[in-house]
Design a protein around this motif. Sequence first.
Motif, mmCIF file in Angstrom:
data_model
loop_
_atom_site.group_PDB
_atom_site.id
_atom_site.type_symbol
_atom_site.label_atom_id
_atom_site.label_comp_id
_atom_site.label_asym_id
_atom_site.label_seq_id
_atom_site.Cartn_x
_atom_site.Cartn_y
_atom_site.Cartn_z
ATOM 1 N N ILE A 178 -23.167 21.766 -27.415
ATOM 2 C CA ILE A 178 -22.034 22.583 -27.847
ATOM 3 C C ILE A 178 -21.219 21.780 -28.845
ATOM 4 O O ILE A 178 -20.940 20.598 -28.627
ATOM 5 N N SER A 179 -20.882 22.395 -29.968
ATOM 6 C CA SER A 179 -20.146 21.699 -31.028
ATOM 7 C C SER A 179 -18.960 22.532 -31.484
ATOM 8 O O SER A 179 -18.957 23.758 -31.365
ATOM 9 N N SER A 180 -17.963 21.840 -32.023
ATOM 10 C CA SER A 180 -16.798 22.494 -32.606
ATOM 11 C C SER A 180 -16.704 22.094 -34.070
ATOM 12 O O SER A 180 -16.297 20.968 -34.372
ATOM 13 N N PRO A 181 -17.109 22.964 -34.994
ATOM 14 C CA PRO A 181 -17.039 22.615 -36.420
ATOM 15 C C PRO A 181 -15.660 22.136 -36.877
ATOM 16 O O PRO A 181 -15.564 21.179 -37.650
ATOM 17 N N LEU A 217 -14.473 12.454 -32.998
ATOM 18 C CA LEU A 217 -15.882 12.752 -33.238
ATOM 19 C C LEU A 217 -16.754 12.779 -31.978
ATOM 20 O O LEU A 217 -17.578 13.684 -31.817
ATOM 21 N N PRO A 218 -16.610 11.820 -31.041
ATOM 22 C CA PRO A 218 -17.469 11.875 -29.840
ATOM 23 C C PRO A 218 -17.283 13.136 -29.011
ATOM 24 O O PRO A 218 -18.192 13.540 -28.288
ATOM 25 N N LEU A 219 -16.105 13.762 -29.084
ATOM 26 C CA LEU A 219 -15.834 14.968 -28.308
ATOM 27 C C LEU A 219 -16.064 16.245 -29.107
ATOM 28 O O LEU A 219 -15.926 17.342 -28.566
ATOM 29 N N ALA A 220 -16.419 16.117 -30.386
ATOM 30 C CA ALA A 220 -16.587 17.294 -31.232
ATOM 31 C C ALA A 220 -17.949 17.946 -31.064
ATOM 32 O O ALA A 220 -18.111 19.128 -31.361
ATOM 33 N N SER A 234 -22.699 14.115 -22.717
ATOM 34 C CA SER A 234 -22.974 12.972 -23.591
ATOM 35 C C SER A 234 -22.644 13.340 -25.028
ATOM 36 O O SER A 234 -23.036 14.415 -25.500
ATOM 37 N N PRO A 235 -21.921 12.485 -25.761
ATOM 38 C CA PRO A 235 -21.641 12.766 -27.174
ATOM 39 C C PRO A 235 -22.933 12.840 -27.986
ATOM 40 O O PRO A 235 -23.800 11.973 -27.875
ATOM 41 N N THR A 236 -23.076 13.878 -28.793
ATOM 42 C CA THR A 236 -24.277 14.064 -29.607
ATOM 43 C C THR A 236 -24.431 12.962 -30.634
ATOM 44 O O THR A 236 -25.550 12.556 -30.974
ATOM 45 N N VAL A 281 -13.410 22.048 -23.615
ATOM 46 C CA VAL A 281 -13.468 23.399 -24.171
ATOM 47 C C VAL A 281 -13.479 23.288 -25.697
ATOM 48 O O VAL A 281 -12.490 22.932 -26.318
ATOM 49 N N LEU A 282 -14.634 23.573 -26.280
ATOM 50 C CA LEU A 282 -14.788 23.480 -27.728
ATOM 51 C C LEU A 282 -14.779 24.852 -28.393
ATOM 52 O O LEU A 282 -14.836 24.937 -29.610
#
Length: 325
Positions: A178-181, A217-220, A234-236, A281-282
């Motif tokens: 899951i990512s948040s642009p 960035l690690p949480l994005a 885990s951070p992508t 929550v992203l």
Amino acid sequence: MRSVRPSTGPLRVWITVLPFVVVILTLGGLYAGVAGRLPDPLATHFGGNRADGFSSAQDYLAGCLAVLLAFGVGSGLLVRLRVHAPEVSWLIATSYATAAVLGCSMCLTLLANVDVTDASAVREPQWQTLVSLGVALPAGALGRLLAGAAPPPPRRARGETPRLDLPAGTTAGWSRTISSPPLVALGVVLLGAGLLVGILAGWLNSAGLLLGGAAVLPLASVRVTVDRHGLSLSPTFLPYRCRFRRIPLDRVAEAGSRRIACFAEFGGWGYRIRASGSGLVLRSGEGIVVRLTNDKEFVVTVDDAATAVALLNTYTDRARARQGG
């Protein structure tokens, strides 16, 4: 003694904006009563107790109304977005205190100009500030009383926790990213700005930007995994084993899935902490809701949450069966 019943969402919004409506009506009525007795221009700002800012009466009234409307609408929207948050009752109390301070100050400034021929001679006594602050206290208390208790957040009913039909002795795994642009862009911008500032003005000056980018960035972008060990995040952008959150099976009471409203429930994106638990929550949408053994919740928004929940509940049942045996 009967407890105060929680107000509903729409009612709480109306309660929040009510003091600003009252102040607008009071200020408008006062202006209508003294408009013919005001100088042109009138004193609207004071340095110490001497007038150092002036405007026409119409501009002063328009400015006051704009400020009150901005605070009223802003407070109402904030309460609407976070209607289930436990701190909303105090936010409503703050809106009442703010409306009281603004309204008292605006009305007293208007009254100070009544029957004055030269606006530069208008003075603002220090006691007016004390009066404004004194009015704020009972107004805030009234707002807190009207707000009532915070309504409970929506929770999935027990007994609706699905299981995966996994044969005994077999294992399975589930993983989604899951990512948040917006957060990715923010992290890249902070790091890029930090590097640029560091090269041009020294690394000490860029430390804040670099640290901000390294934190965002690690949480994005996060990989969410469910396996026989439990739930992990885990951070992508970092190696797979760099997990920043793991919930082992012995800490899981039950898991469920539901739609998550990130702003209404958590006030925004990212890793959020509140009284009832925490979560990543992203975006708004489908999410995993894990009720922990300490009765707090951990939430993560991710696609295909129902499958993850079913697998996590299956592994939790197996762990309990082993402990019971």
